[in-house]
Design a protein around this motif. Structure first.
Motif, short mmCIF file in Angstrom:
data_model
loop_
_atom_site.label_atom_id
_atom_site.label_comp_id
_atom_site.label_asym_id
_atom_site.label_seq_id
_atom_site.Cartn_x
_atom_site.Cartn_y
_atom_site.Cartn_z
N LEU A 5 17.67 34.35 65.92
CA LEU A 5 18.57 33.23 66.15
C LEU A 5 19.67 33.71 67.09
O LEU A 5 20.48 34.55 66.71
CB LEU A 5 19.15 32.73 64.83
CG LEU A 5 20.09 31.54 64.91
CD1 LEU A 5 19.41 30.34 65.56
CD2 LEU A 5 20.59 31.17 63.52
N MET A 7 22.95 32.94 68.96
CA MET A 7 24.07 32.01 68.84
C MET A 7 24.86 31.96 70.14
O MET A 7 25.38 32.97 70.60
CB MET A 7 25.00 32.44 67.70
CG MET A 7 24.33 32.56 66.34
SD MET A 7 23.57 31.05 65.73
CE MET A 7 24.95 29.94 65.68
N TYR A 32 27.04 28.06 68.44
CA TYR A 32 27.84 28.44 67.27
C TYR A 32 28.89 27.37 67.03
O TYR A 32 29.53 26.89 67.96
CB TYR A 32 28.51 29.80 67.49
CG TYR A 32 29.52 30.13 66.41
CD1 TYR A 32 29.09 30.48 65.14
CD2 TYR A 32 30.89 30.04 66.65
CE1 TYR A 32 30.00 30.76 64.14
CE2 TYR A 32 31.80 30.33 65.65
CZ TYR A 32 31.36 30.69 64.40
OH TYR A 32 32.26 30.96 63.40
N PHE A 36 27.54 26.51 61.24
CA PHE A 36 26.83 27.79 61.37
C PHE A 36 26.09 28.19 60.11
O PHE A 36 24.89 28.46 60.13
CB PHE A 36 27.84 28.88 61.79
CG PHE A 36 27.30 30.28 61.70
CD1 PHE A 36 26.34 30.73 62.59
CD2 PHE A 36 27.76 31.17 60.73
CE1 PHE A 36 25.84 32.03 62.51
CE2 PHE A 36 27.27 32.45 60.65
CZ PHE A 36 26.30 32.88 61.55
N VAL A 40 21.97 28.44 59.66
CA VAL A 40 21.31 29.71 59.38
C VAL A 40 20.50 29.59 58.09
O VAL A 40 19.37 30.08 58.01
CB VAL A 40 22.33 30.87 59.31
CG1 VAL A 40 21.66 32.15 58.83
CG2 VAL A 40 22.97 31.08 60.67
N LYS A 41 21.05 28.93 57.08
CA LYS A 41 20.32 28.76 55.81
C LYS A 41 19.05 27.93 56.02
O LYS A 41 18.02 28.20 55.42
CB LYS A 41 21.21 28.09 54.77
CG LYS A 41 22.27 29.01 54.21
CD LYS A 41 23.14 28.27 53.22
CE LYS A 41 24.30 29.12 52.77
NZ LYS A 41 25.22 28.39 51.89
N LYS A 44 16.62 30.22 58.54
CA LYS A 44 16.20 31.48 57.91
C LYS A 44 15.59 32.46 58.92
O LYS A 44 14.42 32.85 58.81
CB LYS A 44 15.22 31.22 56.78
CG LYS A 44 15.84 30.45 55.64
CD LYS A 44 14.85 30.25 54.52
CE LYS A 44 15.51 29.44 53.43
NZ LYS A 44 14.77 28.30 53.01
N PRO A 45 16.37 32.87 59.91
CA PRO A 45 15.85 33.82 60.90
C PRO A 45 15.73 35.23 60.32
O PRO A 45 16.28 35.51 59.25
CB PRO A 45 16.91 33.78 62.00
CG PRO A 45 18.18 33.49 61.27
CD PRO A 45 17.78 32.55 60.14
N VAL A 48 20.17 37.59 63.38
CA VAL A 48 21.08 36.70 64.11
C VAL A 48 21.77 37.55 65.18
O VAL A 48 22.24 38.66 64.89
CB VAL A 48 22.14 36.07 63.17
CG1 VAL A 48 23.10 35.19 63.95
CG2 VAL A 48 21.46 35.29 62.05
N LEU A 66 28.29 34.53 55.21
CA LEU A 66 26.84 34.67 55.37
C LEU A 66 26.33 35.87 54.58
O LEU A 66 25.32 35.79 53.88
CB LEU A 66 26.47 34.80 56.84
CG LEU A 66 24.99 35.00 57.16
CD1 LEU A 66 24.21 33.75 56.78
CD2 LEU A 66 24.79 35.32 58.63
N VAL A 74 22.77 41.12 61.39
CA VAL A 74 23.50 40.48 62.47
C VAL A 74 23.82 41.52 63.53
O VAL A 74 24.32 42.61 63.21
CB VAL A 74 24.81 39.83 61.96
CG1 VAL A 74 25.63 39.26 63.12
CG2 VAL A 74 24.52 38.76 60.93
#
Length: 189
Positions: A5, A7, A32, A36, A40-41, A44-45, A48, A66, A74
């Motif tokens: 993902l 951003m 972003y 956010f 993301v939830k 589910k990457p 990030v 997160l 990340v």
């Protein structure tokens, strides 16, 4: 194939997106913003990635949230090399903070190192949480034994074996049984 993902924030990510695709990553690029955590939830990457000038306080706060709600690796590519910024980013539990951009040929290794570091951090967190739970159970068991020794005139060994038998008979953990004994003693006071 890893799902990345990417951003968008204050940097142009077209080149980064192209490099990710060339390196064999499945890349989804979104802006972003306030949604956010929800995005993301939902997505589910596997990782990030941010490419930005400097991480904002808002972004660092979102990354801390997160980490608590849905831990993910990340990676941040940033132009900001200030030690305070780096420390704040690390405290937000990111997996990699890369200063002065990216090189396409290094991108895959950076992501794989971030994934390995993330897995190691998660293993350490899990081990720490397990140790804390065991310590808390031990404290509860000792309190419950003390109650049984005082109220039933048991020896320490008898109190322990009684707790253990009660836990086995009820198919619960020794810690749960200790909580029950403590709660019952509090009710009978």
């Amino acid at each position: 194939m890893l799902n990345v993902l990417l951003m968008d924030s204050d940097a142009d990510n077209a080149l980064l997106e192209t490099c990710l695709c060339q390196q064999g990553f499945n890349c989804l690029r979104i802006q972003y913003g306030a949604a956010f955590l929800t995005l993301v939830k939902d997505i589910k990457p596997d990782v990030v990635i941010f490419n930005l000038h400097t991480p904002s306080e808002s972004l660092l706060g979102d990354l801390r949230s997160l980490s608590q709600q849905l831990p993910l690796p990340v990676v941040i590519f940033s132009k900001d090399a200030h030690i305070d910024t780096i420390n704040q980013a690390i405290q937000s539990e990111i997996s990699a903070y890369i200063v002065d951009g990216f090189a396409c040929h290094r991108l895959a290794s950076i992501i794989h190192v971030a994934l390995a570091r993330f897995r190691q951090q998660q293993a350490l967190k899990n081990a720490l949480e397990e140790s804390r739970a065991q310590l808390e159970d031990r404290k509860l068991i000792d309190r419950a034994k003390a109650i049984l020794i005082k109220t039933q005139n048991f020896t320490e060994n008898e109190a322990y074996h009684t707790l253990r038998k009660l836990a086995m008979d009820r198919n619960i953990t020794l810690g749960e049984m200790a909580k029950n004994v403590i709660a019952m003693a509090a009710l009978l006071k």
